[in-house]
Design an enzyme around this catalytic site. Structure first.
Site, PDB file in Angstrom:
ATOM      1  N   ASP A   1     -32.847  -7.630  22.706  1.00 11.84           N
ATOM      2  CA  ASP A   1     -33.562  -6.754  22.371  1.00 11.84           C
ATOM      3  C   ASP A   1     -34.672  -6.371  23.407  1.00 11.84           C
ATOM      4  O   ASP A   1     -35.573  -7.192  23.675  1.00 11.84           O
ATOM      5  CB  ASP A   1     -34.450  -6.959  21.075  1.00 11.84           C
ATOM      6  CG  ASP A   1     -35.311  -6.169  20.426  1.00 11.84           C
ATOM      7  OD1 ASP A   1     -35.408  -5.097  21.221  1.00 11.84           O
ATOM      8  OD2 ASP A   1     -35.717  -6.154  19.358  1.00 11.84           O
ATOM      9  N   HIS A   2     -34.602  -5.256  23.971  1.00  7.16           N
ATOM     10  CA  HIS A   2     -35.464  -4.865  25.401  1.00  7.16           C
ATOM     11  C   HIS A   2     -36.828  -4.655  24.960  1.00  7.16           C
ATOM     12  O   HIS A   2     -37.738  -4.852  25.639  1.00  7.16           O
ATOM     13  CB  HIS A   2     -34.872  -3.607  25.812  1.00  7.16           C
ATOM     14  CG  HIS A   2     -35.124  -3.644  27.420  1.00  7.16           C
ATOM     15  ND1 HIS A   2     -36.218  -4.325  28.226  1.00  7.16           N
ATOM     16  CD2 HIS A   2     -34.057  -3.114  28.517  1.00  7.16           C
ATOM     17  CE1 HIS A   2     -36.052  -4.160  29.400  1.00  7.16           C
ATOM     18  NE2 HIS A   2     -34.808  -3.548  29.647  1.00  7.16           N
TER      19      HIS A   2
END
Length: 446
Positions: free
Chosen positions: A418-419
């Site tokens: 999850d950036h």
């Protein structure tokens, strides 16, 4: 007064459940703690126990009924001194359930709270962009400007929407138009609005593409519905990116054989443990998160949740879908403990006998398709996790070492991230720590 027995909420996310089986029958005496029925949730089959003493006067919802809403009356209990027939008759009149389908409430992400709407909009700073409002009737944006400014803008072909307003509350006035004519105080043109997301086709339109009688309609069960909802949530709300490494697991396979050969036997001759490659993967990922603690996180709108322990979920295939039972505090457990715990969790997952706390939450997850011969794949993050590790098959490959080709047992692992929570460098550090541990398993016991 008769006591209504309601469909319980067996997990925080449960909205409906299937009444799989009635253990008690109408007219049976019931004591506190007796099992009344078995309820199927989206992930497990759980027992409903009685809390009062009495007689089961009437079963309102028959077994086999699907999608019974939480808090719906499913049966009526006649307590001591009450007429059983009268209690059952009144239940039929007053508590008859309705199973019409109703739209489910939109799920909210864990850790998120709805923010209250502001009581009043703040006043723009002087010189701010001209305030824009939404025209409800025509769906267009309207700029606040004085009548004179509007006339001057029209006469001089100035785009009023790009003019910086310097009047009260950001209002565009005449001098702003004069400034804009010379090319000053203009904001960048608005980007073209994104095309609306395509809506999925209706069932009837999809079925019309196929010849009648050439297919069979299999209704979705609760598990498949929940999986679909969460996958859509994951891919539309989590900005995924992927990091892939090849791991040399030659030392791991040798250590695994040696450890399994040394396992003590019980009186029946069964070994106390039998480690799998996946047990090493769980342990290595748990320790890697401890080495890179900034990656052991969960994103929420209000702030980052930084976890102290590595609670590793492991994807297990069950009929109709999958579930991720969690090995809690995996960094503190030995490989043999992880192995035995995982076997127990997987067995109970397949019979839907996990407790909610055994599959909800967690800080990361592992999905291993190596046993199916899959060399490499990327997994979808399971909210609220920030990462998931996809593990492929261990196989012999030709690798170059010091200018020579050699055979080595290699395994490809891909980290989905999850950036918002774990950026590129942090993700690279995490999967690098994992590779260092999986390639040198002795470091897992130091």
């Amino acid at each position: 007064m008769p006591t209504n027995i309601l469909m319980p909420a067996l997990s925080p996310t449960m909205e409906k459940g299937n009444l799989a089986k009635w253990v008690k029958k109408e007219g049976d005496k019931v004591a506190p703690g007796d099992v009344l029925a078995e309820i199927e949730t989206d992930k497990a089959t759980m027992e409903v126990e009685a809390v009062d003493e009495g007689v089961l006067a009437k079963i309102v919802v028959p077994e086999g009924t699907q999608d019974v809403p939480v808090n719906q009356v499913i049966a009526v209990l006649a307590t001591e001194g009450e007429d059983v027939k009268a209690a059952g008759a009144s239940a039929g009149q007053k508590a008859a359930p309705s199973f019409e389908t109703r739209p489910a409430a939109a799920p909210q992400d864990e850790g998120k709270k709805q923010q209250p709407a502001p009581k009043s909009a703040p006043h723009p700073e002087e010189g701010a962009t001209a305030p824009v409002s939404k025209d409800k009737d025509r769906g267009t944006n309207r700029v606040f400007a004085s009548p004179l400014a509007k006339r001057l803008a029209k006469e001089t072909n100035v785009d009023l929407g790009r003019v910086q307003g310097s009047g009260p509350h950001g209002r565009v006035i005449a001098r702003d138009i004069e400034t804009a004519k010379s090319g000053g105080a203009l904001k960048a043109p608005a980007p073209p609005s994104a095309a609306p997301l395509a809506q999925p086709q209706s069932d009837d339109k999809i079925r019309a593409l196929f010849e009648p009688g050439s297919y069979e309609v299999i209704p979705h069960d609760n598990i498949r519905k929940i999986i679909a909802r969460r996958l859509v949530e994951a891919k539309t709300t989590i900005p995924h990116f992927y990091l892939t490494v090849d791991c040399d697991i030659g030392k791991l396979t040798a250590a695994r054989e040696e450890i399994n050969a040394a396992a003590p036997k019980d009186k029946d001759g069964k070994p106390a443990w039998k480690l799998s490659v996946n047990d090493f993967v769980i342990k290595a990922l748990a320790l890697a998160l401890q080495r890179v603690p900034d990656a052991n996180v969960t994103w929420t709108e209000g702030g980052m949740l930084k976890h102290k322990h590595s609670d590793v979920g492991v994807a297990v295939s069950i009929p109709g879908g999958l579930i991720t039972p969690i090995v809690r505090q995996a960094e503190l457990k030995s490989l043999s403990v992880i192995s035995n715990e995982m076997k127990d969790l997987a067995a109970r997952a397949r019979t839907r006998h996990l407790k909610p706390q055994e599959f909800q939450g967690g800080t990361t997850a592992v999905s291993n398709l190596g046993m199916y011969g899959i060399r490499e794949f990327a997994a979808v993050i399971n909210p609220p996790h920030a990462t998931i590790l996809a593990v492929g098959a261990g196989e012999e490959r030709a690798v170059a070492r010091k200018g020579k080709l050699e055979l080595a047992t290699m395994m490809t692992a891909t980290l989905s991230t999850d950036h918002r929570a774990v950026d590129g460098v942090l993700g690279a550090q995490l999967i690098g720590a994992f590779r260092a541990l999986i390639e040198n398993p002795v470091m897992m016991v130091v």
